[in-house]
Design a protein around this motif. Sequence first.
Motif, short mmCIF file in Angstrom:
data_model
loop_
_atom_site.label_atom_id
_atom_site.label_comp_id
_atom_site.label_asym_id
_atom_site.label_seq_id
_atom_site.Cartn_x
_atom_site.Cartn_y
_atom_site.Cartn_z
N ALA A 107 -3.07 -4.31 -6.51
CA ALA A 107 -1.75 -3.86 -6.95
C ALA A 107 -1.56 -4.16 -8.44
O ALA A 107 -1.03 -3.32 -9.18
CB ALA A 107 -0.66 -4.54 -6.12
N LEU A 108 -2.00 -5.33 -8.87
CA LEU A 108 -1.91 -5.67 -10.30
C LEU A 108 -2.73 -4.69 -11.13
O LEU A 108 -2.28 -4.24 -12.19
CB LEU A 108 -2.40 -7.10 -10.53
CG LEU A 108 -1.49 -8.23 -10.06
CD1 LEU A 108 -2.23 -9.56 -10.09
CD2 LEU A 108 -0.21 -8.29 -10.89
N ARG A 162 3.11 5.85 -3.22
CA ARG A 162 4.27 6.56 -3.76
C ARG A 162 4.34 6.47 -5.28
O ARG A 162 5.27 7.00 -5.89
CB ARG A 162 5.54 6.02 -3.15
CG ARG A 162 5.65 6.31 -1.66
CD ARG A 162 6.89 5.72 -1.08
NE ARG A 162 8.05 6.21 -1.82
CZ ARG A 162 9.27 6.25 -1.35
NH1 ARG A 162 9.50 5.81 -0.14
NH2 ARG A 162 10.27 6.69 -2.07
N GLY A 163 3.39 5.76 -5.89
CA GLY A 163 3.39 5.60 -7.34
C GLY A 163 4.31 4.51 -7.83
O GLY A 163 4.57 4.41 -9.03
N GLU A 164 4.80 3.68 -6.94
CA GLU A 164 5.71 2.59 -7.29
C GLU A 164 4.89 1.31 -7.50
O GLU A 164 4.92 0.39 -6.68
CB GLU A 164 6.75 2.41 -6.18
CG GLU A 164 7.57 3.64 -5.92
CD GLU A 164 8.42 3.54 -4.66
OE1 GLU A 164 8.31 2.54 -3.91
OE2 GLU A 164 9.20 4.48 -4.43
N MET A 165 4.17 1.27 -8.61
CA MET A 165 3.20 0.21 -8.81
C MET A 165 3.82 -1.17 -8.96
O MET A 165 3.31 -2.14 -8.40
CB MET A 165 2.31 0.52 -10.03
CG MET A 165 1.54 1.81 -9.90
SD MET A 165 0.69 1.96 -8.32
CE MET A 165 0.13 3.64 -8.40
N GLN A 166 4.90 -1.30 -9.70
CA GLN A 166 5.52 -2.61 -9.84
C GLN A 166 6.11 -3.08 -8.51
O GLN A 166 6.01 -4.25 -8.16
CB GLN A 166 6.60 -2.60 -10.93
CG GLN A 166 7.15 -3.97 -11.26
CD GLN A 166 6.08 -4.99 -11.65
OE1 GLN A 166 5.10 -4.69 -12.32
NE2 GLN A 166 6.27 -6.23 -11.22
N ALA A 167 6.68 -2.16 -7.75
CA ALA A 167 7.22 -2.52 -6.43
C ALA A 167 6.09 -2.96 -5.50
O ALA A 167 6.29 -3.83 -4.64
CB ALA A 167 7.99 -1.36 -5.83
N GLY A 223 0.81 -1.21 0.00
CA GLY A 223 0.00 0.00 0.00
C GLY A 223 0.85 1.26 0.00
O GLY A 223 0.54 2.24 -0.69
N ALA A 224 1.92 1.24 0.77
CA ALA A 224 2.82 2.40 0.81
C ALA A 224 3.49 2.61 -0.55
O ALA A 224 3.61 3.75 -1.02
CB ALA A 224 3.88 2.21 1.89
N ARG A 225 3.87 1.53 -1.18
CA ARG A 225 4.47 1.63 -2.53
C ARG A 225 3.47 2.19 -3.52
O ARG A 225 3.81 3.03 -4.35
CB ARG A 225 4.96 0.26 -2.99
CG ARG A 225 6.03 -0.35 -2.14
CD ARG A 225 7.36 0.20 -2.48
NE ARG A 225 8.40 -0.54 -1.77
CZ ARG A 225 9.65 -0.26 -1.88
NH1 ARG A 225 10.05 0.72 -2.67
NH2 ARG A 225 10.55 -0.94 -1.21
#
Length: 88
Positions: free
Chosen positions: A52-53, A18-23, A13-15
């Motif tokens: 997330a996907l 932050r816009g870090e979708m693959q992470a 969720g934190a990723r």
Amino acid sequence: PAERVELSIVESGARRDRGEMQAAVVALEGPALRRQEVTPWTVRLWYAYAAALADAGRTAEAKEWFASVAAIDDDGETDAEEILAELD
């Protein structure tokens, strides 16, 4: 195991925030996600992974995971069925 799963959901969720979708996707991948048996945390983990996907633009995979969540979410903890309908 439940605490590790919860921590990975929080990290994902934190990723995503932050816009870090693959992470965010990678944060959820691991032994708990690959387990064949349904555990008390399976619904939350699979739902987080599907979300997330979807956010990573991997819609086809997200739909498969949301469908899996809907199939095991007997208590109606999630809105997986609604999201699945929106993705169709």
